[in-house]
Design an enzyme around this catalytic site. Structure first.
Site, PDB file in Angstrom:
ATOM      1  N   LYS A 121       0.833  -1.197   0.000  1.00  0.00           N
ATOM      2  CA  LYS A 121       0.000   0.000   0.000  1.00  0.00           C
ATOM      3  C   LYS A 121       0.871   1.252   0.000  1.00  0.00           C
ATOM      4  O   LYS A 121       2.047   1.211   0.358  1.00  0.00           O
ATOM      5  CB  LYS A 121      -0.908  -0.001   1.234  1.00  0.00           C
ATOM      6  CG  LYS A 121      -1.958  -1.101   1.242  1.00  0.00           C
ATOM      7  CD  LYS A 121      -2.842  -1.003   2.463  1.00  0.00           C
ATOM      8  CE  LYS A 121      -3.842  -2.146   2.500  1.00  0.00           C
ATOM      9  NZ  LYS A 121      -4.837  -2.055   1.426  1.00  0.00           N
ATOM     10  N   ARG A 129     -10.334 -11.541   0.197  1.00  0.00           N
ATOM     11  CA  ARG A 129     -11.121 -12.557  -0.514  1.00  0.00           C
ATOM     12  C   ARG A 129     -10.484 -13.933  -0.406  1.00  0.00           C
ATOM     13  O   ARG A 129     -11.183 -14.944  -0.458  1.00  0.00           O
ATOM     14  CB  ARG A 129     -11.302 -12.130  -1.974  1.00  0.00           C
ATOM     15  CG  ARG A 129     -10.025 -12.091  -2.791  1.00  0.00           C
ATOM     16  CD  ARG A 129     -10.146 -11.220  -4.019  1.00  0.00           C
ATOM     17  NE  ARG A 129     -10.353  -9.818  -3.661  1.00  0.00           N
ATOM     18  CZ  ARG A 129     -10.393  -8.836  -4.560  1.00  0.00           C
ATOM     19  NH1 ARG A 129     -10.239  -9.078  -5.842  1.00  0.00           N
ATOM     20  NH2 ARG A 129     -10.592  -7.601  -4.162  1.00  0.00           N
TER      21      ARG A 129
END
Length: 493
Positions: free
Chosen positions: A269, A343
């Site tokens: 990030k 996920r």
């Protein structure tokens, strides 16, 4: 919140409608009180504007009586969610003063458009939720706020019963907030598992924890992939509550994403995207809060909650872009993007939850920035796979009254096909295409087979950056109230 008999020195708390003629006959018959309120309102000393709180004093029978008024607006137009503001502003005012004893003139808060039980249930909720504080790691922490609260004799038992239901939910929301707000160097996967075990030890919930060895031996390949780059290995926490033993096979599964810190892994990030990533476990925290409220209220429902906790970090053994891993389901998954880790862990957790043969799976996750782009920061997205439209409609209707808005987004054949476009594996966790919240939903719900599945993406509203009548900034406990309220309605039917 303590409830005792009324004392003379108690401050009287009164709801103030736009038109005083909207009061019940009993209040209008109290000439001294009614006349005093009319005069104060006429002179703009107190206000009926929705949620506005004023503090003053009046003479009743030659005795000075301190009063707090809370504006109700036009009570013929009040909705459930308006009471969140009414009660939230009241309790925040009382705490700020601080005031330790109040007496509620409950009839003055009634409205024909909202049933009495709901009004005082919301009051109980806001008595906890609105005044939440998290200062565990501050030197100048405040003393716990204590308030003695009393009601009029009329219908007091029903009012207190409704209040206690809301208060119970508020306590559970604050527990979830505590978990979400805890710093990530403290709240590791192991810490989360151990604290949950301790918390539920004396409650009617069984807790099972799988450590990293069990996860590896039993084939949770995607959870292992995400967590293996951290010195704090992953955990899978299963909570079971059997509130309907006569129908043991009738089970609802709740699944929570608990990434206790997310660096993005090698798909790292940005420096602005990294702060606040301790909140990437709010889905898990909120599921834990749901279970806590469900067991405390002794709802007649069977719940299996699967919490997956992991840290997504960078190390010489961390997963890399292009790696392939085998899921618990047996599917192989290519990982082009290590920052699409939620996920992955939810894939294994959902497949595991499905082994309990639930009639419905609901998962909650701070999953995608795409859901925030689509709906804004104050709304959650829900994706439906095979669930009855009536079920989703009931949850959406409840979310409106609890002021936790949820909007449905679709899963289409495009996304179902896109998750299968890897050249080297059965599935891929990322493609460079639009509709990324939809893609993530398609990936997660793939692992629930034919079981009805509702996927809630709470990336926006799981936290808030500003204080409101629901409480301070930080973790919100989003959808705990909605899901618990929906279950209460379902179990009554």
């Amino acid at each position: 919140m303590m409830m005792n008999t009324k004392k003379n020195q108690d401050i009287l708390v009164i709801g103030l409608p736009e038109h005083l003629t909207q009061y019940s006959k009993a209040i209008q018959a109290n000439d001294a009180l009614y006349s005093a309120l009319k005069e104060l309102k006429l002179n703009h000393i107190i206000s009926s504007q929705l949620g506005e709180v004023n503090h003053t004093a009046i003479h009743i029978n030659n005795t000075l009586q301190r009063i707090i008024t809370v504006g109700l607006g036009n009570i013929n137009q009040l909705k459930d969610k308006d009471y969140l503001k009414i009660w939230g502003n009241l309790f925040q005012f009382i705490k700020r003063k601080p005031i330790s004893e109040v007496h509620i003139k409950q009839d003055s808060f009634l409205a024909k458009s909202v049933d009495n039980t709901t009004i005082f249930k919301i009051m109980g909720l806001q008595s906890k939720q609105s005044i939440y504080q998290f200062d565990d790691y501050r030197y100048d922490k405040k003393a716990p706020f204590k308030l003695e609260l009393t009601f009029d004799e009329q219908n007091r038992d029903q009012v207190e019963a409704a209040f206690k239901i809301g208060e119970t939910v508020g306590v559970s929301i604050n527990y979830a907030r505590d978990l979400g707000n805890t710093p990530p160097n403290i709240l590791t996967p192991q810490y989360l598992a151990e604290s949950v075990e301790t918390y539920f030890k004396t409650k009617s919930v069984t807790v099972d924890v799988k450590d990293e060895q069990a996860l590896e031996q039993e084939g949770f390949g995607l959870i292992q992939a995400v967590g293996k780059g951290s010195i704090n290995p992953p955990r899978l926490i299963t909570l079971q509550y059997n509130g309907d033993p006569e129908n043991e096979s009738d089970v609802i599964a709740l699944v929570g994403k608990g990434i206790t810190y997310d660096s993005g892994g090698y798909s790292i990030k940005s420096k602005t995207g990294m702060p606040s990533m301790k909140y990437d476990m709010c889905g898990a925290a909120n599921v834990i809060g749901m279970v806590d409220a469900i067991q405390a209220l002794q709802l007649k429902v069977n719940i299996v909650a699967v919490i997956v906790a992991a840290e997504n970090m960078i190390a010489n053994n961390a997963m890399k872009p292009d790696d392939v891993f085998t899921a618990l389901s047996g599917d192989t998954v290519e990982v082009p993007n290590t920052d699409a880790e939620g996920r992955l862990v939810l894939g294994d957790a959902t497949f595991y939850a499905n082994q309990f043969r639930p009639k419905l799976i609901m998962d909650f996750a701070t999953l995608t920035g795409a859901a925030v782009v689509a709906l804004g920061e104050d709304k959650a997205a829900v994706f439906n796979k095979n669930a009855e439209p009536s079920t989703l409609h009931a949850i959406l209707k409840t979310s409106t009254s609890t002021e936790e808005p949820v909007y449905e987004l679709p899963i289409t054949d495009t996304e179902r096909n896109n998750i299968k476009t890897s050249d080297v594996a059965d599935l891929t966790n990322h493609v460079n295409a639009q509709g990324r919240a939809l893609f993530a939903a398609a990936f997660i719900t793939h692992f629930s087979g034919n079981t009805p599945h509702l996927h809630f993406d709470i990336a926006g509203p799981a936290t808030t950056s500003k204080r409101s009548y629901k409480g301070p900034k930080g973790a919100t406990g989003y959808l705990i109230n909605t899901i618990v309220e929906w279950l209460m309605q379902e179990t009554k039917a």
